[in-house]
Motif scaffolding. Structure first.
Motif, PDB file in Angstrom:
ATOM      1  N   LEU A 229      -2.856   4.669 -11.481  1.00 44.66           N
ATOM      2  CA  LEU A 229      -1.995   4.706 -10.294  1.00 44.66           C
ATOM      3  C   LEU A 229      -0.529   4.711 -10.705  1.00 44.66           C
ATOM      4  CD1 LEU A 229      -3.785   2.012  -8.094  1.00 44.66           C
ATOM      5  CD2 LEU A 229      -3.936   4.504  -7.879  1.00 44.66           C
ATOM      6  N   ASP A 230       0.333   5.287  -9.849  1.00 45.55           N
ATOM      7  CA  ASP A 230       1.761   5.153 -10.138  1.00 45.55           C
ATOM      8  C   ASP A 230       2.216   3.763  -9.684  1.00 45.55           C
ATOM      9  OD1 ASP A 230       2.539   5.138  -7.404  1.00 45.55           O
ATOM     10  OD2 ASP A 230       2.544   7.327  -7.358  1.00 45.55           O
ATOM     11  N   ASP A 231       3.459   3.417 -10.043  1.00 41.51           N
ATOM     12  CA  ASP A 231       3.908   2.042  -9.825  1.00 41.51           C
ATOM     13  C   ASP A 231       3.831   1.593  -8.368  1.00 41.51           C
ATOM     14  OD1 ASP A 231       4.305   1.797 -12.485  1.00 41.51           O
ATOM     15  OD2 ASP A 231       6.487   2.051 -12.412  1.00 41.51           O
ATOM     16  N   ASN A 232       4.197   2.515  -7.450  1.00 48.07           N
ATOM     17  CA  ASN A 232       4.173   2.140  -6.034  1.00 48.07           C
ATOM     18  C   ASN A 232       2.763   1.870  -5.538  1.00 48.07           C
ATOM     19  OD1 ASN A 232       6.897   2.255  -5.721  1.00 48.07           O
ATOM     20  ND2 ASN A 232       6.895   4.436  -5.107  1.00 48.07           N
ATOM     21  N   GLU A 233       1.856   2.773  -5.908  1.00 45.80           N
ATOM     22  CA  GLU A 233       0.463   2.585  -5.487  1.00 45.80           C
ATOM     23  C   GLU A 233      -0.112   1.317  -6.112  1.00 45.80           C
ATOM     24  OE1 GLU A 233      -1.518   6.974  -5.078  1.00 45.80           O
ATOM     25  OE2 GLU A 233      -0.904   6.315  -7.062  1.00 45.80           O
ATOM     26  N   ASN A 234       0.260   1.101  -7.365  1.00 48.81           N
ATOM     27  CA  ASN A 234      -0.238  -0.071  -8.067  1.00 48.81           C
ATOM     28  C   ASN A 234       0.172  -1.346  -7.331  1.00 48.81           C
ATOM     29  OD1 ASN A 234      -1.766  -0.330 -10.568  1.00 48.81           O
ATOM     30  ND2 ASN A 234      -0.123  -1.710 -11.183  1.00 48.81           N
TER      31      ASN A 234
ATOM     32  N   GLN B 196      -1.165  -5.828  -3.831  1.00 53.36           N
ATOM     33  CA  GLN B 196      -0.911  -6.573  -2.592  1.00 53.36           C
ATOM     34  C   GLN B 196      -2.194  -6.589  -1.740  1.00 53.36           C
ATOM     35  OE1 GLN B 196       1.702  -8.323  -1.372  1.00 53.36           O
ATOM     36  NE2 GLN B 196       0.425  -8.741   0.417  1.00 53.36           N
ATOM     37  N   HIS B 197      -2.844  -5.446  -1.673  1.00 57.46           N
ATOM     38  CA  HIS B 197      -4.081  -5.331  -0.896  1.00 57.46           C
ATOM     39  C   HIS B 197      -5.173  -6.251  -1.454  1.00 57.46           C
ATOM     40  CE1 HIS B 197      -7.250  -3.573   1.501  1.00 57.46           C
ATOM     41  NE2 HIS B 197      -7.914  -3.229   0.416  1.00 57.46           N
ATOM     42  N   LEU B 198      -5.195  -6.427  -2.768  1.00 62.49           N
ATOM     43  CA  LEU B 198      -6.211  -7.293  -3.382  1.00 62.49           C
ATOM     44  C   LEU B 198      -6.115  -8.722  -2.857  1.00 62.49           C
ATOM     45  CD1 LEU B 198      -6.247  -6.264  -7.159  1.00 62.49           C
ATOM     46  CD2 LEU B 198      -7.903  -5.710  -5.388  1.00 62.49           C
ATOM     47  N   ARG B 199      -4.907  -9.113  -2.474  1.00 58.90           N
ATOM     48  CA  ARG B 199      -4.727 -10.458  -1.940  1.00 58.90           C
ATOM     49  C   ARG B 199      -5.332 -10.607  -0.565  1.00 58.90           C
ATOM     50  NH1 ARG B 199       1.289 -10.324  -3.621  1.00 58.90           N
ATOM     51  NH2 ARG B 199       0.595  -9.460  -5.592  1.00 58.90           N
TER      52      ARG B 199
ATOM     53  N   MET C 121       0.526   3.940   3.274  1.00 59.62           N
ATOM     54  CA  MET C 121      -0.860   4.266   2.900  1.00 59.62           C
ATOM     55  C   MET C 121      -1.820   3.552   3.851  1.00 59.62           C
ATOM     56  SD  MET C 121      -2.484   4.029  -0.887  1.00 59.62           S
ATOM     57  CE  MET C 121      -0.858   4.404  -1.501  1.00 59.62           C
ATOM     58  N   SER C 122      -2.822   4.262   4.317  1.00 62.56           N
ATOM     59  CA  SER C 122      -3.750   3.647   5.273  1.00 62.56           C
ATOM     60  C   SER C 122      -4.699   2.692   4.558  1.00 62.56           C
ATOM     61  CB  SER C 122      -4.564   4.735   5.974  1.00 62.56           C
ATOM     62  OG  SER C 122      -5.592   5.182   5.120  1.00 62.56           O
ATOM     63  N   LEU C 123      -5.312   1.841   5.359  1.00 61.23           N
ATOM     64  CA  LEU C 123      -6.233   0.858   4.803  1.00 61.23           C
ATOM     65  C   LEU C 123      -7.403   1.555   4.112  1.00 61.23           C
ATOM     66  CD1 LEU C 123      -6.217  -2.144   4.699  1.00 61.23           C
ATOM     67  CD2 LEU C 123      -7.623  -2.217   6.752  1.00 61.23           C
ATOM     68  N   ILE C 124      -7.873   2.621   4.762  1.00 62.44           N
ATOM     69  CA  ILE C 124      -9.020   3.329   4.185  1.00 62.44           C
ATOM     70  C   ILE C 124      -8.645   3.911   2.823  1.00 62.44           C
ATOM     71  CG2 ILE C 124     -10.543   5.339   4.486  1.00 62.44           C
ATOM     72  CD1 ILE C 124     -10.530   4.682   7.478  1.00 62.44           C
ATOM     73  N   GLU C 125      -7.432   4.436   2.736  1.00 61.71           N
ATOM     74  CA  GLU C 125      -6.988   4.957   1.441  1.00 61.71           C
ATOM     75  C   GLU C 125      -6.887   3.838   0.404  1.00 61.71           C
ATOM     76  OE1 GLU C 125      -4.197   8.793   2.383  1.00 61.71           O
ATOM     77  OE2 GLU C 125      -3.511   6.850   3.054  1.00 61.71           O
ATOM     78  N   LEU C 126      -6.351   2.694   0.826  1.00 60.12           N
ATOM     79  CA  LEU C 126      -6.206   1.567  -0.105  1.00 60.12           C
ATOM     80  C   LEU C 126      -7.545   1.129  -0.678  1.00 60.12           C
ATOM     81  CD1 LEU C 126      -3.503  -0.652   1.608  1.00 60.12           C
ATOM     82  CD2 LEU C 126      -3.405   0.246  -0.713  1.00 60.12           C
ATOM     83  N   HIS C 127      -8.562   1.067   0.198  1.00 61.33           N
ATOM     84  CA  HIS C 127      -9.890   0.641  -0.263  1.00 61.33           C
ATOM     85  C   HIS C 127     -10.427   1.556  -1.364  1.00 61.33           C
ATOM     86  CE1 HIS C 127     -10.289  -2.348   2.787  1.00 61.33           C
ATOM     87  NE2 HIS C 127     -10.544  -1.538   3.790  1.00 61.33           N
ATOM     88  N   GLN C 128      -9.872   2.764  -1.452  1.00 67.29           N
ATOM     89  CA  GLN C 128     -10.418   3.736  -2.413  1.00 67.29           C
ATOM     90  C   GLN C 128      -9.796   3.608  -3.810  1.00 67.29           C
ATOM     91  OE1 GLN C 128     -12.892   5.813  -1.694  1.00 67.29           O
ATOM     92  NE2 GLN C 128     -12.963   5.131   0.427  1.00 67.29           N
ATOM     93  N   LEU C 129      -8.797   2.730  -3.949  1.00 65.42           N
ATOM     94  CA  LEU C 129      -7.999   2.787  -5.173  1.00 65.42           C
ATOM     95  C   LEU C 129      -8.519   1.936  -6.334  1.00 65.42           C
ATOM     96  CD1 LEU C 129      -4.353   2.823  -3.747  1.00 65.42           C
ATOM     97  CD2 LEU C 129      -5.816   4.735  -4.403  1.00 65.42           C
ATOM     98  N   SER C 130      -9.625   1.197  -6.118  1.00 65.31           N
ATOM     99  CA  SER C 130     -10.037   0.242  -7.146  1.00 65.31           C
ATOM    100  C   SER C 130     -10.336   0.909  -8.494  1.00 65.31           C
ATOM    101  CB  SER C 130     -11.269  -0.535  -6.670  1.00 65.31           C
ATOM    102  OG  SER C 130     -12.280   0.381  -6.291  1.00 65.31           O
ATOM    103  N   GLY C 131     -10.962   2.091  -8.457  1.00 65.74           N
ATOM    104  CA  GLY C 131     -11.320   2.765  -9.708  1.00 65.74           C
ATOM    105  C   GLY C 131     -10.083   3.217 -10.460  1.00 65.74           C
ATOM    106  N   ALA C 132      -9.166   3.870  -9.751  1.00 64.96           N
ATOM    107  CA  ALA C 132      -7.939   4.338 -10.390  1.00 64.96           C
ATOM    108  C   ALA C 132      -7.115   3.152 -10.896  1.00 64.96           C
ATOM    109  CB  ALA C 132      -7.115   5.176  -9.409  1.00 64.96           C
ATOM    110  N   TRP C 133      -7.120   2.069 -10.136  1.00 63.70           N
ATOM    111  CA  TRP C 133      -6.398   0.855 -10.564  1.00 63.70           C
ATOM    112  C   TRP C 133      -6.987   0.310 -11.869  1.00 63.70           C
ATOM    113  CZ3 TRP C 133      -8.266  -4.207 -11.099  1.00 63.70           C
ATOM    114  CH2 TRP C 133      -7.295  -5.178 -11.328  1.00 63.70           C
ATOM    115  N   ALA C 134      -8.323   0.261 -11.927  1.00 65.28           N
ATOM    116  CA  ALA C 134      -8.985  -0.298 -13.108  1.00 65.28           C
ATOM    117  C   ALA C 134      -8.718   0.534 -14.353  1.00 65.28           C
ATOM    118  CB  ALA C 134     -10.491  -0.410 -12.863  1.00 65.28           C
ATOM    119  N   MET C 135      -8.352   1.802 -14.169  1.00 63.67           N
ATOM    120  CA  MET C 135      -8.092   2.661 -15.332  1.00 63.67           C
ATOM    121  C   MET C 135      -6.598   2.950 -15.487  1.00 63.67           C
ATOM    122  SD  MET C 135     -11.374   5.218 -15.382  1.00 63.67           S
ATOM    123  CE  MET C 135     -11.091   5.974 -13.803  1.00 63.67           C
ATOM    124  N   ASN C 136      -5.759   2.133 -14.865  1.00 60.18           N
ATOM    125  CA  ASN C 136      -4.300   2.306 -14.987  1.00 60.18           C
ATOM    126  C   ASN C 136      -3.848   3.715 -14.631  1.00 60.18           C
ATOM    127  OD1 ASN C 136      -3.619  -0.356 -15.976  1.00 60.18           O
ATOM    128  ND2 ASN C 136      -4.620   0.226 -17.883  1.00 60.18           N
TER     129      ASN C 136
END
Ligand SMILES: [Zn+2]
Lengths: 253, 194
Positions: A18-23, A28-31, A1-16
């Motif tokens: 994402l699938d396990d891999n993306e999660n 990891q990206h949050l670190r 997954m590209s960095l730009i894609e990762l930056h987009q995941l915060s909303g989906a993450w906050a609402m559970n």
């Protein structure tokens, strides 16, 4: 997954959502990404507000059952095993850095100047802060931009029982910065708590940390924000002020 | 000081403070009872909203409340408010249950999830958080319809990104960005600072 894609995941993450891999990838990206970490924490808080509006009382019999089972259930000790709360710990650390540490490093220098408190700081401390400043140029610029933004106003007042409070209101950025210096130490069961006061009453802006230097606090100026107020509350803070303010800082509108 | 009057109980429902959670972490059962009284309606309401099944909701609800009891010592104020921490546990457990029921081919759960509705239409829902409801509803109205649908489907129905994408017939990447800008817009509207 590209960095730009990762930056987009915060909303989906906050609402559970994402699938396990993306999660895993996102946590990891949050670190590594401070802005995502801060954003993710805020969006989780926002999502929780959505959850608070579907209120429905559980069957009354469950109360006694839950409390009885709890009484028989061993609680986890406070020490957090890294595997379990790593993402959370990283979030906390990132947010602490972003909201307090980094801004503290930048603004305590300004605060020292503004409040005349550098008498108590050693050259060493100051030079360490200047070093920190160099490392966090971006944050420093943000802070400097706040203080020098068009229409920014500064108000400084002495605090009852000692110390000084200062607010910078930057209407063009919709932000308020609060700094305090020389506040007397409180008994262990009390905290200083800051309030953003709008026409419909005060909102907590958080509890000031105890001990050492007080970090500056930067907050959003909510619609109709009129002033900041500082009160003494039971340790950990109250949901509404329970004592008369020690200082009120009017924000020019 | 007139302008720093405490808010009335009517305008802001009582919240779980960090100190209450600290007492719970020390094994104080009376404190846990108070936490239960403050949060059980919100926790149960959210789980029930996601699961649409009374019996399963009661089960998951008890698991969530016990998890709060067990893990109270792990709460950290730097992570946000106690109630957001509790609601995150509730939401996580509810969607996990939905997804495992779905994986197991539980048709009742699947059928229930197809009834898309708004989160506010149920008259049995308590009015204690009317002010919060009004704020959430008002703020949701500022979202674009794709943002709103994405957020509602993910949060209240427990749908995953691919499920939302197929339901709304939009690309997966678009769903993710709509969830993000939708929540950002809500955050700004509600004045949330974590
Ligand atoms: Zn990022």
């Amino acid at each position: 997954m590209s960095l730009i894609e990762l930056h987009q995941l915060s909303g989906a993450w906050a609402m559970n959502a994402l699938d396990d891999n993306e999660n895993k990838a996102f946590e990891q990206h949050l670190r590594e990404c401070e802005s995502c970490a801060a954003e993710a924490a805020e969006l989780r808080e926002t999502a929780a507000r959505l959850g608070a509006v579907t209120e429905h009382a559980p069957p009354p019999a469950l109360r006694a059952r839950v409390l009885a089972v709890a009484a028989q259930t061993r609680q986890l000790p406070p020490a957090t095993p890294p595997s379990e709360t790593r993402a959370s710990a990283v979030l906390a650390e990132r947010r602490w850095l972003k909201r307090l540490g980094v801004l503290a490093a930048a603004a305590s220098v300004l605060a020292a100047v503004a409040l005349g408190t550098q008498a108590v700081r050693s050259n060493n401390e100051l030079s360490r802060e200047v070093d920190a400043l160099r490392q966090v140029t971006a944050e420093y610029n943000q802070l400097a931009a706040l203080m020098s933004s068009p229409g920014a106003t500064t108000v400084s007042r002495s605090v009852e029982h000692g110390g000084t409070g200062m607010a910078v209101y930057a209407p063009s950025q919709n932000k308020v910065l609060f700094l305090a210096g020389g506040l007397p130490q409180l008994p262990a069961d009390r905290s200083y708590q800051l309030w953003v006061v709008a026409a419909d009453g005060p909102q907590s802006a958080g509890v000031l940390p105890t001990g050492g230097k007080l970090p500056p606090m930067v907050m959003e100026a909510l619609a109709g924000t009129e002033k900041l107020a500082l009160t003494v509350e039971p340790r950990g803070g109250s949901k509404g002020p329970t004592t008369a303010p020690l200082v009120v800082l009017p924000l020019a509108v | 000081m007139e302008l720093v009057r405490p808010r009335t109980a009517e305008s802001v429902p009582e919240q779980v403070g960090p100190e209450l959670l600290e007492q719970v972490a020390r094994g104080d059962q009376a404190a846990f009872g108070r936490l239960y009284d403050l949060m059980s309606g919100k926790v149960f309401g959210l789980i029930r909203r996601v699961l649409r099944d009374e019996a399963q909701s009661e089960e998951v609800f008890q698991e969530v409340m016990l998890e709060v009891w067990r893990k109270a010592s792990r709460f950290d104020t730097a992570l946000g408010s106690p109630s957001a921490w509790i609601m995150t546990i509730a939401h996580r457990r509810a969607v996990d249950r939905v997804r495992s029921a779905q994986a197991a081919g539980d048709r009742d759960v699947q059928a229930a999830r197809l009834e898309v509705d708004t989160p506010f239409d149920n008259t049995s829902e308590q009015a204690a958080s009317r002010l919060e409801q009004r704020q959430v509803r008002r703020c949701l109205s500022f979202l674009t319809s794709l943002q709103r649908e994405s957020v509602l489907l993910a949060y209240y129905q427990g749908y995953t990104c691919p499920e939302v994408a197929s339901l709304l017939r939009i690309p997966l990447g678009t769903v993710k960005t709509r969830m993000r800008d939708g929540l950002i817009r809500l955050r700004d509207c509600m004045g949330v600072s974590a």
